[in-house]
Scaffold this motif. Structure first.
Motif, short mmCIF file in Angstrom:
data_model
loop_
_atom_site.label_atom_id
_atom_site.label_comp_id
_atom_site.label_asym_id
_atom_site.label_seq_id
_atom_site.Cartn_x
_atom_site.Cartn_y
_atom_site.Cartn_z
N MET A 48 0.83 -1.21 0.00
CA MET A 48 0.00 0.00 0.00
C MET A 48 0.87 1.26 0.00
N LEU A 49 1.90 1.23 0.86
CA LEU A 49 2.80 2.37 0.93
C LEU A 49 3.56 2.53 -0.38
N CYS A 50 4.00 1.42 -0.96
CA CYS A 50 4.74 1.47 -2.22
C CYS A 50 3.86 2.04 -3.34
N LEU A 51 2.59 1.64 -3.35
CA LEU A 51 1.68 2.15 -4.37
C LEU A 51 1.46 3.66 -4.22
N ALA A 52 1.34 4.11 -2.96
CA ALA A 52 1.16 5.55 -2.71
C ALA A 52 2.40 6.34 -3.13
N LEU A 53 3.58 5.80 -2.82
CA LEU A 53 4.82 6.46 -3.21
C LEU A 53 4.97 6.51 -4.73
N ARG A 54 4.53 5.40 -5.37
CA ARG A 54 4.62 5.38 -6.83
C ARG A 54 3.71 6.42 -7.45
N ARG A 55 2.50 6.53 -6.95
CA ARG A 55 1.58 7.53 -7.47
C ARG A 55 2.10 8.94 -7.22
N PHE A 56 2.70 9.14 -6.04
CA PHE A 56 3.27 10.45 -5.73
C PHE A 56 4.42 10.77 -6.68
N GLY A 57 5.26 9.78 -6.95
CA GLY A 57 6.36 10.00 -7.89
C GLY A 57 5.88 10.28 -9.30
N GLN A 58 4.80 9.61 -9.72
CA GLN A 58 4.25 9.86 -11.04
C GLN A 58 3.70 11.28 -11.16
N LYS A 59 3.18 11.81 -10.08
CA LYS A 59 2.71 13.19 -10.11
C LYS A 59 3.86 14.17 -10.35
#
Length: 587
Positions: A1-12
């Motif tokens: 879950m944390l990895c997915l959130a970080l990935r989405r943040f990085g994509q932004k």
């Protein structure tokens, strides 16, 4: 879950803008010729640098070797100008390197670039206001400053007298800006002013070589003694004589400050949308204006250091004071008049791009929408103009001229380095023909369908860029920027390297091997076959050389300059992460 959130943040942070999204908003009124762009570039470039900065650098940092500083700074500017020219003919929309970074590197880097350009334009306005006041006061025999100091109570600090003078000038400049915003004759005025400027500077160069003394380039300790500086053991602040009194370090430090003298050419790219033939006019305008500016700077700096020993140069209106030194008092007024004309048009030339930049960033959702509020009847972002004028006035009050110049140089060098990275990346990217989010999804999913092997890395099977090869270049370019920064940090300790320390030499060798290896990987990747009227030659070497030179010059800045720059960037990051990242139109 944390990895997915970080990935989405990085994509932004790396989401990109599509050029088609700008096309609907920009209806070009193409009326500027190559001569217009050259006149605008020279008028905005040859200003404070040639009248005041040359004396500051020669006196405190480089001595007569300021001509070498100008050569180094000019070369770095030409390399950056070539990168600007490629984007200018490829993206015929105004917006400077902010737009180019948004299209290529992503949103965070675009915001950093735009935020740096804002401080550059604001600091430039503050510098011009301060220099204009010094020149005007000098033309009147310093009567303004003396009157203010005498009329203020003795209990009030003397600096407040100077501040009041800057307040008056700041308000006048603000009113002039509001009145001239819609003036269509700005380019005609710039042509007239550039003619006056070139005639004035030609007079300075000719007079300097007539009244100059070549001995001023070969000063020794005996000359210091004759000048009353008998304590030759403590000549540190004055250097050690000769053509290079402050050594190689002084040349590098002077080149970093002199870089400011050439960065006015960016005004050309911000008007690309109005050029009749941008594919020809933009690169020619940049190259010709930089060449003219270099000749002017070189000639004036040579004449100045030949007329006056570098340690006798006075801060402020250096050129007029030089003519007083050689006994040509009447020439002092001629030079000062040319100086005032030059600064008056320079400040207006730089107010156009800053308005366009802020308007674009607010329309993209990265800055507060109130900044794009337009004044009825003038199409002017009045709120942004007032706020930036206040900031410029505050900076003019409390910072020295050299501090403002160094702050501008740091912001411009960083923006130009990011632009060179953009050129390096975008040439190896596959063409994106579809709209925004769909294209990004294709790029994200594309590399997953291909396997990255050593053979594919060194011997790609496709002659055209693929999503995988584009991603390889993106990663390799990021690594190269990091390695070049580390190399410049190590080379900044050049005295330790010259001593033969094996540890530092080994570090340099390892960094060079890594840089050469990664550069080779980029070189092996297929380039885009799209035909452009102008392309940066010698890819990937020239953009990498641009980044290296710019970072080397940034390493020469003082700790105070980096502290000011850090505060400005912290304010910018606070705005972006609290507002921009959530309200971005690309979100």
């Amino acid at each position: 879950m944390l990895c997915l959130a970080l990935r989405r943040f990085g994509q932004k942070l790396v989401r990109r803008h599509m050029l088609e999204e700008y096309a609907a908003d920009m209806g070009p009124d193409r009326r500027l010729t190559t001569l217009d762009l050259v006149a605008l570039g020279v008028s905005c470039t040859v200003g404070v640098g040639i009248y005041i900065l040359a004396g500051e650098v020669a006196r405190d940092k480089a001595g007569p070797s300021i001509v070498i500083c100008l050569l180094v700074a000019g070369l770095s500017s030409v390399l950056s100008g070539l990168c600007y020219a490629e984007f200018g003919v490829q993206v015929s929309y105004s917006g400077s390197s902010y737009l180019y970074s948004y299209v290529t590197l992503g949103e965070l880097w675009a915001f950093i670039t735009g935020w740096n350009l804002i401080i550059f334009f604001v600091a430039h306005t503050a510098t011009v206001a301060r220099a204009w006041t010094l020149a005007f006061d000098n033309l009147l025999g310093n009567q303004i400053s003396q009157t203010l100091h005498e009329s203020i109570s003795p209990n009030v600090p003397q600096v407040l007298g100077e501040i009041l003078g800057f307040i008056v000038v700041g308000l006048v400049l603000l009113l002039m800006e509001l009145l001239i915003l819609r003036s269509s004759w700005i380019f005609l005025v710039s042509k007239v002013v550039i003619l006056v400027k070139l005639l004035t500077l030609s007079f300075v160069i000719i007079a300097g070589f007539i009244k100059g003394d070549l001995h001023n380039w070969k000063l020794t300790e005996e000359d210091y003694v004759k000048a009353g500086l008998n304590d030759t053991s403590s000549l540190g602040p004055l250097g050690y004589g000769g053509f290079v009194p402050f050594g190689f370090k002084g040349i590098l430090r002077g080149a970093a400050t002199c870089f400011y003298a050439f960065i006015g050419f960016t005004i050309i790219v911000t008007r690309v949308e109005e050029a009749r033939n941008p594919q020809y006019s933009v690169p020619m305008g940049i190259v010709i204006s930089l060449f003219i500016c270099f000749l002017m700077y070189f000639g004036v700096s040579s004449a100045l250091t030949l007329m006056v020993p570098y340690y006798q140069l006075q801060p402020g209106s250096t050129l007029p004071e030089a003519f007083l030194h050689v006994g040509w008092a009447h020439a002092c007024y001629v030079v000062t008049f040319g100086f005032l004309c030059s600064l008056s048009i320079s400040i207006f030339g730089f107010m156009f791009p800053i308005r366009n930049l802020i308007y674009m960033m607010t329309q993209d959702g990265l800055l507060f929408p109130v900044l794009s509020r337009i004044q009825t009847g003038t199409d002017t972002p009045i709120v942004a103009t007032v706020i930036l004028s206040i900031i410029a006035a505050i900076m003019a009050f409390f910072f020295r001229l050299t501090d403002l110049v160094d702050l501008m140089s740091v912001g411009a060098l960083l923006a130009y380095s990011l632009l060179a990275t953009c050129v390096l990346i975008i040439r190896y990217q596959p063409q994106r023909r579809t709209g925004g989010n769909e294209a990004e999804v294709q790029e994200e999913n594309g590399p997953a369908a291909e396997k990255l092997t050593l053979q594919e890395l060194l011997f790609p099977g496709s002659s055209t860029p693929t999503p995988l090869s584009g991603q390889v270049v993106y990663v390799c370019s990021s690594l190269l920027v990091l390695l070049l920064t580390l190399l410049c940090l190590v080379l900044a300790q050049w005295s330790v390297l010259l001593s033969g320390d094996p540890v530092w030499i080994s570090v340099v060798v390892v960094l060079l091997v890594l840089i050469i290896g990664i550069t080779g990987v980029i070189w092996r990747q297929p380039q885009s076959s799209s035909r452009l009227p102008f392309k940066v030659p010698a890819l990937p070497l020239l953009p990498l050389l641009t980044i290296f030179m710019n970072v080397c010059l940034m390493m020469q800045m003082t700790a105070d300059t980096w502290a000011l720059f850090g505060v400005w960037m912290l304010i910018g990051f606070a705005i972006y992460f609290s507002y921009g990242i959530q309200h971005s139109l690309v979100n």
